[in-house]
Design a protein around this motif. Structure first.
Motif, PDB file in Angstrom:
ATOM      1  N   TRP A  59      30.582  54.376 -57.532  1.00  0.00           N
ATOM      2  CA  TRP A  59      29.516  54.428 -56.310  1.00  0.00           C
ATOM      3  C   TRP A  59      28.961  55.652 -56.010  1.00  0.00           C
ATOM      4  CZ3 TRP A  59      28.395  55.668 -51.611  1.00  0.00           C
ATOM      5  CH2 TRP A  59      27.541  54.935 -50.767  1.00  0.00           C
ATOM      6  N   GLU A  60      27.752  55.816 -56.125  1.00  0.00           N
ATOM      7  CA  GLU A  60      27.030  57.242 -55.819  1.00  0.00           C
ATOM      8  C   GLU A  60      25.776  57.025 -54.860  1.00  0.00           C
ATOM      9  OE1 GLU A  60      25.994  59.826 -58.752  1.00  0.00           O
ATOM     10  OE2 GLU A  60      25.441  58.168 -59.955  1.00  0.00           O
ATOM     11  N   HIS A  61      25.536  57.922 -53.862  1.00  0.00           N
ATOM     12  CA  HIS A  61      24.537  58.045 -53.303  1.00  0.00           C
ATOM     13  C   HIS A  61      24.336  59.577 -53.016  1.00  0.00           C
ATOM     14  CE1 HIS A  61      22.237  58.114 -49.401  1.00  0.00           C
ATOM     15  NE2 HIS A  61      21.708  56.693 -49.580  1.00  0.00           N
ATOM     16  N   PRO A  62      22.885  59.948 -53.034  1.00  0.00           N
ATOM     17  CA  PRO A  62      22.703  61.397 -52.903  1.00  0.00           C
ATOM     18  C   PRO A  62      23.004  62.254 -51.701  1.00  0.00           C
ATOM     19  CG  PRO A  62      20.629  60.213 -53.161  1.00  0.00           C
ATOM     20  CD  PRO A  62      21.839  59.185 -53.165  1.00  0.00           C
ATOM     21  N   VAL A  63      23.102  61.265 -50.654  1.00  0.00           N
ATOM     22  CA  VAL A  63      23.663  61.999 -49.279  1.00  0.00           C
ATOM     23  C   VAL A  63      25.184  61.643 -49.195  1.00  0.00           C
ATOM     24  CG1 VAL A  63      23.271  61.915 -46.932  1.00  0.00           C
ATOM     25  CG2 VAL A  63      21.323  61.928 -48.490  1.00  0.00           C
ATOM     26  N   MET A  64      25.626  60.511 -49.306  1.00  0.00           N
ATOM     27  CA  MET A  64      26.897  60.117 -49.110  1.00  0.00           C
ATOM     28  C   MET A  64      28.074  60.530 -49.810  1.00  0.00           C
ATOM     29  SD  MET A  64      26.233  56.350 -47.043  1.00  0.00           S
ATOM     30  CE  MET A  64      24.982  56.038 -46.224  1.00  0.00           C
ATOM     31  N   GLY A  65      27.345  60.932 -51.319  1.00  0.00           N
ATOM     32  CA  GLY A  65      28.492  61.276 -52.070  1.00  0.00           C
ATOM     33  C   GLY A  65      28.818  60.338 -53.369  1.00  0.00           C
ATOM     34  N   ARG A  66      29.596  60.775 -54.361  1.00  0.00           N
ATOM     35  CA  ARG A  66      29.738  60.022 -55.518  1.00  0.00           C
ATOM     36  C   ARG A  66      31.361  59.808 -55.389  1.00  0.00           C
ATOM     37  NH1 ARG A  66      28.124  59.692 -61.063  1.00  0.00           N
ATOM     38  NH2 ARG A  66      29.839  59.771 -62.369  1.00  0.00           N
ATOM     39  N   PHE A  67      31.675  58.598 -55.819  1.00  0.00           N
ATOM     40  CA  PHE A  67      33.226  58.250 -55.585  1.00  0.00           C
ATOM     41  C   PHE A  67      33.323  57.525 -56.863  1.00  0.00           C
ATOM     42  CE2 PHE A  67      31.308  58.556 -51.593  1.00  0.00           C
ATOM     43  CZ  PHE A  67      31.972  59.386 -50.939  1.00  0.00           C
ATOM     44  N   GLU A  68      34.401  57.933 -57.873  1.00  0.00           N
ATOM     45  CA  GLU A  68      34.748  57.527 -58.974  1.00  0.00           C
ATOM     46  C   GLU A  68      36.195  56.611 -58.770  1.00  0.00           C
ATOM     47  OE1 GLU A  68      34.239  60.428 -61.980  1.00  0.00           O
ATOM     48  OE2 GLU A  68      32.921  61.207 -61.055  1.00  0.00           O
ATOM     49  N   GLY A  69      36.281  55.475 -59.417  1.00  0.00           N
ATOM     50  CA  GLY A  69      37.293  54.649 -59.280  1.00  0.00           C
ATOM     51  C   GLY A  69      37.560  53.649 -58.005  1.00  0.00           C
ATOM     52  N   ARG A  70      38.040  52.568 -58.258  1.00  0.00           N
ATOM     53  CA  ARG A  70      38.215  51.503 -57.216  1.00  0.00           C
ATOM     54  C   ARG A  70      38.869  52.419 -56.024  1.00  0.00           C
ATOM     55  NH1 ARG A  70      41.064  46.337 -58.759  1.00  0.00           N
ATOM     56  NH2 ARG A  70      39.009  46.055 -59.583  1.00  0.00           N
ATOM     57  N   GLU A  71      40.010  52.901 -56.161  1.00  0.00           N
ATOM     58  CA  GLU A  71      40.757  53.464 -54.897  1.00  0.00           C
ATOM     59  C   GLU A  71      39.831  54.523 -54.289  1.00  0.00           C
ATOM     60  OE1 GLU A  71      43.143  51.926 -53.513  1.00  0.00           O
ATOM     61  OE2 GLU A  71      43.004  50.794 -55.211  1.00  0.00           O
ATOM     62  N   ALA A  72      38.998  55.366 -55.036  1.00  0.00           N
ATOM     63  CA  ALA A  72      38.142  56.297 -54.074  1.00  0.00           C
ATOM     64  C   ALA A  72      36.896  55.310 -53.592  1.00  0.00           C
ATOM     65  CB  ALA A  72      37.394  57.325 -55.138  1.00  0.00           C
ATOM     66  N   ILE A  73      36.460  54.344 -54.145  1.00  0.00           N
ATOM     67  CA  ILE A  73      35.262  53.492 -53.484  1.00  0.00           C
ATOM     68  C   ILE A  73      36.208  52.970 -52.209  1.00  0.00           C
ATOM     69  CG2 ILE A  73      34.004  51.511 -53.695  1.00  0.00           C
ATOM     70  CD1 ILE A  73      33.863  52.389 -56.449  1.00  0.00           C
ATOM     71  N   ARG A  74      37.324  52.405 -52.406  1.00  0.00           N
ATOM     72  CA  ARG A  74      37.939  51.866 -51.037  1.00  0.00           C
ATOM     73  C   ARG A  74      37.934  52.826 -49.953  1.00  0.00           C
ATOM     74  NH1 ARG A  74      41.192  47.803 -51.443  1.00  0.00           N
ATOM     75  NH2 ARG A  74      41.962  48.416 -53.639  1.00  0.00           N
ATOM     76  N   GLY A  75      38.368  54.057 -50.459  1.00  0.00           N
ATOM     77  CA  GLY A  75      38.468  55.175 -49.536  1.00  0.00           C
ATOM     78  C   GLY A  75      37.160  55.564 -48.752  1.00  0.00           C
ATOM     79  N   PHE A  76      36.229  55.501 -49.548  1.00  0.00           N
ATOM     80  CA  PHE A  76      34.839  55.710 -48.610  1.00  0.00           C
ATOM     81  C   PHE A  76      34.427  54.724 -47.728  1.00  0.00           C
ATOM     82  CE2 PHE A  76      30.399  54.838 -48.806  1.00  0.00           C
ATOM     83  CZ  PHE A  76      29.775  55.770 -48.003  1.00  0.00           C
ATOM     84  N   PHE A  77      34.584  53.616 -48.133  1.00  0.00           N
ATOM     85  CA  PHE A  77      34.311  52.226 -47.179  1.00  0.00           C
ATOM     86  C   PHE A  77      35.305  52.284 -46.205  1.00  0.00           C
ATOM     87  CE2 PHE A  77      31.556  51.014 -50.609  1.00  0.00           C
ATOM     88  CZ  PHE A  77      30.383  51.199 -49.933  1.00  0.00           C
ATOM     89  N   ARG A  78      36.393  52.819 -46.359  1.00  0.00           N
ATOM     90  CA  ARG A  78      37.497  52.684 -45.137  1.00  0.00           C
ATOM     91  C   ARG A  78      36.793  53.479 -44.007  1.00  0.00           C
ATOM     92  NH1 ARG A  78      41.882  54.603 -47.660  1.00  0.00           N
ATOM     93  NH2 ARG A  78      42.685  52.421 -48.143  1.00  0.00           N
ATOM     94  N   ASP A  79      36.064  54.493 -44.327  1.00  0.00           N
ATOM     95  CA  ASP A  79      35.545  55.606 -43.097  1.00  0.00           C
ATOM     96  C   ASP A  79      34.069  55.214 -43.008  1.00  0.00           C
ATOM     97  OD1 ASP A  79      37.936  56.829 -43.237  1.00  0.00           O
ATOM     98  OD2 ASP A  79      37.148  58.189 -44.950  1.00  0.00           O
TER      99      ASP A  79
END
Length: 164
Positions: A59-79
């Protein structure tokens, strides 16, 4: 019925089955996208959102960052609720192309929202480019990239302030 007619009918049935599968897959991907928006609008339900992604998704966005793997994506959406205290995700004009167990799509995003930091109402719009993969019998996001078109204050609009 002759053998020739049986062959023609079998070929026609196979074509119809392939077409039906593409239509069903297209609708399943549209439902996946709808669930993603609904979970985002449910105070960023990070467990439900993460469940829509393949284990190795990006999951990536030029401002919010790049998150690789389901757990990293979960971490981003937790915040994410700390970024937006309110949001409504509208996914529009989906252009979905299915190719077997893989698919891709382009969507327009329109998102009225409120920034958590200062309570400011904003208009957001972008283009989502996505790839999907069939996992078992379910479709999952394999890749999601959002390209911002504008992020503008509600009271000023995007004509005056395209990116705030």
């Amino acid at each position: 019925m002759t053998a020739e007619h049986e062959t023609i009918d079998t070929a026609r049935i196979e074509r119809l089955e392939r077409r039906l599968r593409v239509l069903e897959d297209t609708e399943a991907i549209r439902t996946l996208k709808t669930l993603y928006a609904a979970h985002c609008d449910d105070d960023y339900n990070y467990d439900a959102i993460a469940g829509l992604f393949a284990e190795d998704a990006v999951w990536e966005h030029p401002v919010m960052g790049r998150f690789e793997g389901r757990e990293a994506i979960r971490g981003f959406f937790r915040d994410a609720a700390g970024i937006f205290s309110f949001a409504v995700h509208y996914s529009l004009n989906g252009q979905i192309h299915v190719d077997g167990d893989r698919a891709e799509a382009k969507w327009y995003l329109f998102m009225p929202c409120v920034m958590a930091a200062d309570g400011r109402a904003m208009w957001r719009a972008g283009i989502d480019v996505e790839r999907y993969v069939r996992v078992g019998e379910e479709w999952r996001f394999a890749y999601k990239n959002s390209k911002p078109l504008f992020h503008s204050p509600f009271d000023e609009g995007w004509a005056r302030t395209r990116f705030a």
